[in-house]
Design a protein around this motif. Structure first.
Motif, mmCIF file in Angstrom:
data_model
loop_
_atom_site.group_PDB
_atom_site.id
_atom_site.type_symbol
_atom_site.label_atom_id
_atom_site.label_comp_id
_atom_site.label_asym_id
_atom_site.label_seq_id
_atom_site.Cartn_x
_atom_site.Cartn_y
_atom_site.Cartn_z
ATOM 1 N N LEU A 1 0.840 -1.210 0.000
ATOM 2 C CA LEU A 1 0.000 0.000 0.000
ATOM 3 C C LEU A 1 0.871 1.254 0.000
ATOM 4 N N ARG A 2 1.947 1.232 0.783
ATOM 5 C CA ARG A 2 2.872 2.363 0.808
ATOM 6 C C ARG A 2 3.432 2.620 -0.581
ATOM 7 N N LYS A 3 3.778 1.551 -1.290
ATOM 8 C CA LYS A 3 4.284 1.692 -2.659
ATOM 9 C C LYS A 3 3.243 2.337 -3.569
ATOM 10 N N VAL A 4 1.980 1.940 -3.405
ATOM 11 C CA VAL A 4 0.903 2.527 -4.216
ATOM 12 C C VAL A 4 0.820 4.027 -3.966
ATOM 13 N N PHE A 5 0.838 4.434 -2.711
ATOM 14 C CA PHE A 5 0.715 5.853 -2.384
ATOM 15 C C PHE A 5 1.932 6.637 -2.864
ATOM 16 N N ALA B 1 -3.481 8.917 -11.733
ATOM 17 C CA ALA B 1 -2.256 8.461 -11.069
ATOM 18 C C ALA B 1 -2.558 7.317 -10.106
ATOM 19 N N PHE B 2 -3.618 7.493 -9.331
ATOM 20 C CA PHE B 2 -3.987 6.469 -8.353
ATOM 21 C C PHE B 2 -4.449 5.196 -9.053
ATOM 22 N N LYS B 3 -5.199 5.339 -10.131
ATOM 23 C CA LYS B 3 -5.685 4.170 -10.897
ATOM 24 C C LYS B 3 -4.504 3.369 -11.444
ATOM 25 N N ILE B 4 -3.537 4.042 -12.030
ATOM 26 C CA ILE B 4 -2.373 3.352 -12.598
ATOM 27 C C ILE B 4 -1.549 2.675 -11.500
ATOM 28 N N ALA B 5 -1.344 3.378 -10.390
ATOM 29 C CA ALA B 5 -0.571 2.811 -9.275
ATOM 30 C C ALA B 5 -1.275 1.569 -8.714
ATOM 31 N N ARG B 6 -2.593 1.626 -8.598
ATOM 32 C CA ARG B 6 -3.355 0.468 -8.116
ATOM 33 C C ARG B 6 -3.205 -0.711 -9.063
ATOM 34 N N GLU B 7 -3.289 -0.451 -10.359
ATOM 35 C CA GLU B 7 -3.147 -1.527 -11.344
ATOM 36 C C GLU B 7 -1.765 -2.166 -11.259
ATOM 37 N N THR C 1 1.700 6.895 -6.651
ATOM 38 C CA THR C 1 0.655 7.868 -6.974
ATOM 39 C C THR C 1 1.200 9.282 -6.820
ATOM 40 N N ASN C 2 1.860 9.540 -5.702
ATOM 41 C CA ASN C 2 2.406 10.878 -5.456
ATOM 42 C C ASN C 2 3.473 11.250 -6.478
ATOM 43 N N LYS C 3 4.290 10.284 -6.883
ATOM 44 C CA LYS C 3 5.305 10.550 -7.909
ATOM 45 C C LYS C 3 4.636 10.966 -9.215
ATOM 46 N N TYR C 4 3.600 10.219 -9.616
ATOM 47 C CA TYR C 4 2.888 10.554 -10.845
ATOM 48 C C TYR C 4 2.260 11.939 -10.761
ATOM 49 N N ILE C 5 1.694 12.276 -9.606
ATOM 50 C CA ILE C 5 1.075 13.590 -9.423
ATOM 51 C C ILE C 5 2.126 14.692 -9.539
ATOM 52 N N VAL C 6 3.270 14.492 -8.886
ATOM 53 C CA VAL C 6 4.361 15.470 -8.957
ATOM 54 C C VAL C 6 4.842 15.628 -10.396
ATOM 55 N N ASP C 7 4.804 14.530 -11.157
ATOM 56 C CA ASP C 7 5.211 14.572 -12.568
ATOM 57 C C ASP C 7 4.132 15.192 -13.463
#
Length: 128
Positions: free
Chosen positions: A49-53, A69-75, A56-62
């Motif tokens: 779960l930590r990796k997902v968050f 971002a959250f959808k891709i990280a979850r997948e 997600t945050n990395k994608y948002i920062v990018d």
């Protein structure tokens, strides 16, 4: 769930991973060891779960949209999370089988109890 418990029982026996029943002390030690291993697997779920968050945050920062971002990280985490949940389930089944607990019956019974509670937790909805 009955099939899962049955499979787990046979698999653990085949692998020689069943809980030692030769004496109280050995059963106690084996149960405590298996509970420790279960908690380790639960911690590994938390790590996923930590990796997902973090992803997600990395994608948002990018510059990616938060929901995307959250959808891709979850997948990306789905397979690894599945493995960790499977490990947890294996230990839960092992301990339940030792105590001859029918997890399916227990699950539905507990959910009915929760549904009928008077002091249910209130779900807060974040509205933007």
């Amino acid at each position: 769930m009955k099939n899962v418990q049955s499979f787990a029982k046979e698999f653990q026996k085949e692998m020689k991973w069943d809980i030692d029943t030769s004496s109280y002390e050995r059963s106690r030690a084996s149960l405590l060891n298996n509970f420790m291993l279960l908690t380790t697997e639960v911690s590994e779920v938390a790590e996923e779960l930590r990796k997902v968050f973090n992803l997600t945050n990395k994608y948002i920062v990018d510059g990616m949209d938060e929901e995307k971002a959250f959808k891709i990280a979850r997948e990306k985490a789905q397979e690894d999370l599945g493995k960790e949940f499977a490990d947890c389930l294996a230990y839960i089944c092992k301990i339940a089988n030792f105590f001859e607990v029918d997890l399916e019956t227990s699950f539905y019974s507990k959910m009915e109890e929760v549904k009928n509670r008077k002091n249910k937790d209130i779900r807060l909805i974040n509205k933007k």
